[in-house]
Each structure stands twice: as C-alpha cells, then as structure tokens.
Design a protein around this motif. Structure first.
Motif, mmCIF file in Angstrom:
data_model
loop_
_atom_site.group_PDB
_atom_site.id
_atom_site.type_symbol
_atom_site.label_atom_id
_atom_site.label_comp_id
_atom_site.label_asym_id
_atom_site.label_seq_id
_atom_site.Cartn_x
_atom_site.Cartn_y
_atom_site.Cartn_z
ATOM 1 N N GLU A 219 0.829 -1.211 0.000
ATOM 2 C CA GLU A 219 0.000 0.000 0.000
ATOM 3 C C GLU A 219 0.863 1.261 0.000
ATOM 4 N N LEU A 220 1.928 1.262 0.793
ATOM 5 C CA LEU A 220 2.832 2.403 0.827
ATOM 6 C C LEU A 220 3.519 2.557 -0.522
ATOM 7 N N LEU A 221 3.955 1.455 -1.113
ATOM 8 C CA LEU A 221 4.629 1.514 -2.403
ATOM 9 C C LEU A 221 3.727 2.125 -3.470
ATOM 10 N N GLU A 222 2.452 1.755 -3.442
ATOM 11 C CA GLU A 222 1.495 2.307 -4.409
ATOM 12 C C GLU A 222 1.451 3.831 -4.342
ATOM 13 N N GLN A 223 1.524 4.366 -3.131
ATOM 14 C CA GLN A 223 1.441 5.821 -2.928
ATOM 15 C C GLN A 223 2.778 6.523 -3.150
ATOM 16 N N GLN B 278 5.756 5.282 -4.898
ATOM 17 C CA GLN B 278 6.693 4.997 -5.991
ATOM 18 C C GLN B 278 6.722 6.083 -7.041
ATOM 19 N N PRO B 279 7.825 6.271 -7.675
ATOM 20 C CA PRO B 279 9.094 5.568 -7.484
ATOM 21 C C PRO B 279 9.825 6.057 -6.224
ATOM 22 N N ILE C 283 15.757 9.492 1.269
ATOM 23 C CA ILE C 283 14.819 8.703 0.474
ATOM 24 C C ILE C 283 13.870 9.663 -0.229
ATOM 25 N N ALA C 284 13.910 9.647 -1.547
ATOM 26 C CA ALA C 284 13.019 10.480 -2.345
ATOM 27 C C ALA C 284 11.887 9.611 -2.875
ATOM 28 N N SER C 285 10.685 10.195 -2.921
ATOM 29 C CA SER C 285 9.529 9.466 -3.441
ATOM 30 C C SER C 285 8.490 10.469 -3.922
ATOM 31 N N SER C 286 7.412 9.935 -4.485
ATOM 32 C CA SER C 286 6.309 10.794 -4.922
ATOM 33 C C SER C 286 5.321 11.049 -3.789
ATOM 34 N N LEU C 287 5.580 10.485 -2.616
ATOM 35 C CA LEU C 287 4.699 10.639 -1.470
ATOM 36 C C LEU C 287 4.744 12.074 -0.959
ATOM 37 N N VAL C 288 3.569 12.679 -0.801
ATOM 38 C CA VAL C 288 3.486 14.036 -0.269
ATOM 39 C C VAL C 288 3.351 13.924 1.245
#
Length: 106
Positions: free
Chosen positions: A64-68, A70-71, A83-88
């Motif tokens: 579930e976290l990966l879905e929100q 990624q990448p 750690i960079a991600s698309s998560l806001v």
C-alpha cells in the motif's frame, strides 16, 4: 519501483562487509516534530510486502505504501541516507525558528 544511487550502494556495501546481510525495509516513520518521513530499518519480509532486489540488496516496502510512494530512490549524502519518493508528506509542528529536542518543539 525502488532504485539507489552509487553512493548509497557503496555505503550499504561498507556496512554489510562487517554485518550479516539482511533485507532493508523502507517504511513511513511517524517522525518527530519534523513530521513523518520515509526511513530505513533491517527487517524480515511480511506477506503484505513488495520485495525489490536492487544491486544485490532486498528492499521491503508495504504494498500500500509503495502504491502511494513509488518511485522510491535511495541516496547517501555525507551525513546519512535520504529517500526520495512521490509521497506528499506534511511537515511537523515546528515552524520557522523553533528547535526540536527530545520530540518536542521549543
């Protein structure tokens, strides 16, 4: 998808040269007054995890976290991993000019 930079791989190589190799979990830490953030920990896989093998390392991320998020990209810059991600992520309760100590703002 999980990727890592060359400096991150070098740091992991150094760490695991002296320690038993273990899967690395990427998880959402509740954080402190700075707010929630993605963090790393050594862990074992769970049924709810996606497992990404990247350059000889297994990264575990809750599906579930990966879905929100990624990448997800892991880097190492001098003082530690980032750690960079698309998560806001919302920032914590510390506004400009406050200092955080022991989990509280002053």
């Amino acid at each position: 998808m999980v990727t890592m930079t060359h400096p991150a791989k070098e740091q992991l190589d150094q760490y695991f040269a002296e320690n038993p190799k273990s899967p690395i979990r990427i998880f959402l830490s509740s954080g402190s007054c700075a707010g929630p953030r993605l963090a790393l920990a050594l862990d074992e896989p769970k049924p709810s995890d996606a497992v990404h093998d990247v350059e000889g390392y297994s990264f575990l991320v809750d599906k579930e976290l990966l879905e929100q998020a990624q990448p997800i990209s892991l880097d190492f810059q001098g003082q530690g991993f980032s750690i960079a991600s698309s998560l806001v992520l919302e920032s914590g309760g510390c506004g400009g000019g406050c200092s955080c100590s022991g989990g509280s703002c002053s």
